[in-house]
Write an enzyme that holds these catalytic residues in place. Structure first.
Site, short mmCIF file in Angstrom:
data_model
loop_
_atom_site.label_atom_id
_atom_site.label_comp_id
_atom_site.label_asym_id
_atom_site.label_seq_id
_atom_site.Cartn_x
_atom_site.Cartn_y
_atom_site.Cartn_z
N GLU A 1 4.16 -5.51 4.30
CA GLU A 1 5.08 -5.62 3.18
C GLU A 1 5.76 -4.28 2.89
OE1 GLU A 1 2.54 -7.25 0.17
OE2 GLU A 1 2.84 -9.28 0.91
N CYS B 1 -7.93 -2.05 -5.01
CA CYS B 1 -6.73 -2.21 -4.19
C CYS B 1 -6.76 -3.51 -3.39
CB CYS B 1 -6.62 -1.03 -3.24
SG CYS B 1 -5.33 -1.22 -2.01
N CYS C 1 -10.69 0.81 -1.16
CA CYS C 1 -10.70 1.22 -2.57
C CYS C 1 -10.91 -0.04 -3.42
CB CYS C 1 -9.39 1.91 -2.94
SG CYS C 1 -9.14 3.44 -2.02
N CYS D 1 -6.03 -1.92 5.50
CA CYS D 1 -6.50 -0.55 5.32
C CYS D 1 -8.01 -0.56 5.41
CB CYS D 1 -6.06 -0.01 3.96
SG CYS D 1 -6.57 1.71 3.69
N CYS E 1 9.15 1.75 -0.70
CA CYS E 1 7.72 1.98 -0.52
C CYS E 1 7.32 1.39 0.83
CB CYS E 1 6.98 1.30 -1.67
SG CYS E 1 5.21 1.54 -1.62
#
Ligand code: SF4
Length: 401
Positions: free
Chosen positions: A142, A169, A166, A162, A155
């Protein structure tokens, strides 16, 4: 490409949009193409058993070397580089100042592999738009376009998923599927520029992924976007945001890169940060601050600490005071981001709580900014992206043509 040049397709009851001019875009109305393993029907054909070379992954320097190896002059490489990026060519035949014989040769030995738009969603509350882009292997990432009064920010994602997990997230919940190539990263900017009515002024690596886990491709992509023959984006208008990978922060300092650096801090004590950002167990706040000081002293560049403010987690006056103590010794500014609710675990603090935190933090002797996440209503706030391939969620408004 204006939004009106998108065509609407209906696939399994979902509305999707693809650019009309793009002859290589597979017809998404054909359900067979959506079966895993069938997407490679559209990957590049082989020439005499040899894979064609994807030119978008080349820096300008590498493209010059490639063309030289073909016996072509360096200026041909510069022309092709400009066509691929600045002029948005998706086929060699669109490169009108390249000879017919060279175009035919390139069509045989090279590709202009690119991302494809699956759909674009528009925030009902702002002009923020989120693009879901499909890569050559069928995976998706995205990219977010955030137009504001004085600037237009993009962005970018650096990885599919990932690996840092976290706790707050959405991307971290996916795990790491793979790194993006420099071409796939830069192509996100090409796609966004094609739908933006205003020039893009700022680029931030705050989308899916930890940019410093994909260090060489991210820096190569930044260099490509900075190149005058691509988009000529000023180095100080490109920001790379890390969760705190100490060796790469030091490497970034030693290489004296001119791009801006942002560090996601989000907590002021290790016990708290270990939970929010497990990477802290490897490099704790003290080690991270040493690396940040090293960076600012070595480069004389200011860095930005990002602090996502979460209700009942890191939003007390004591947190603000500790943040002042941590940030003060570093040449920095602090950017506070009230949390963008995406799941039931974390919440944005009440407005009075946010105000009190900011009031206390303003006693620090560093610049302080607040980012009220644009596009939070479409899960587009940076670091809070989640792939929406399978299902469009409430708040997503496909752009009508
Ligand atoms: S906040 Fe950034 S580093 Fe952490 S899991 Fe999400 S994408 Fe990865």
């Amino acid at each position: 490409m204006a939004t009106s040049s998108l065509r609407l397709l209906t696939v399994f009851g979902e509305k999707r949009y693809t650019p009309m001019f793009d002859k290589n875009t597979p017809d998404l109305a054909d359900p067979a193409l959506l079966v895993p393993g069938h997407l490679n029907l559209y990957s590049c054909p082989m020439e005499s058993g040899t894979e064609r070379t994807p030119l978008r992954d080349f820096s300008l320097e590498e493209l010059v070397a490639y063309f030289t190896s073909l016996g072509e002059k360096p200026f041909r490489a510069r022309q092709v580089f400009q066509w691929m990026w600045q002029k948005g060519a998706t086929e060699f035949s669109q490169m009108t100042n390249i000879s017919r014989s060279l175009i035919q040769r390139l069509e045989t030995i090279a590709t202009l592999d690119r991302t494809e738009v699956v759909f674009i969603s528009q925030s009902p509350a702002s002009e923020t738009r989120k693009l879901l882009l499909r890569l050559q292997d069928g995976k998706t990432v995205e990219t977010v376009l955030i137009p504001e009064e004085s600037r237009v920010t993009v962005c970018l994602s650096s990885q599919v998923g990932c690996g840092l997990d976290c706790d707050f997230c959405a991307t971290g919940k996916m795990g790491l599927l793979r790194n993006l190539t420099a071409g796939e990263i830069t192509d996100q900017l090409r796609q966004v520029m094609a739908i933006s009515s205003r020039p893009v002024t700022n680029i931030v690596f705050m989308g899916m992924g930890e940019p410093f886990h994909n260090y060489s491709a991210v820096l190569k992509a930044a260099d490509m976007m900075h190149d005058e023959l691509a988009y000529g984006t000023g180095a100080r208008r490109i920001t790379i945001s890390t969760s705190g990978l100490v060796p790469q922060i030091k490497q970034f300092a030693e290489e004296n890169r001119r791009y801006k650096l942002a560090v996601s801090l989000n907590a002021t004590v290790d016990e708290q940060r270990n939970v929010l950002m497990p990477i802290n167990k490897k490099w704790n706040i003290s080690a991270l601050m040493d690396a940040c000081k090293y960076y600012t002293e070595k480069t004389h560049n200011m860095l930005t600490f990002e602090y996502v403010l979460m209700a009942g987690i890191n939003d007390t006056l004591q947190d603000a005071r500790r943040l002042i103590q941590i940030a003060r010794p570093v040449f920095c500014k602090v950017n506070v981001i009230p949390y963008n609710d995406i799941n039931g675990t974390y919440r944005r603090p009440a407005d009075e709580k946010i105000e009190a935190f900011l009031q206390e933090l303003s006693k620090g002797n560093f610049p302080l900014t607040v980012r009220w996440s644009r596009g939070g209503d479409i899960d587009a706030a940076c670091g809070q992206l989640a792939t929406q391939t399978k299902k469009m969620q409430p708040g997503f408004n496909p752009i009508e043509t």
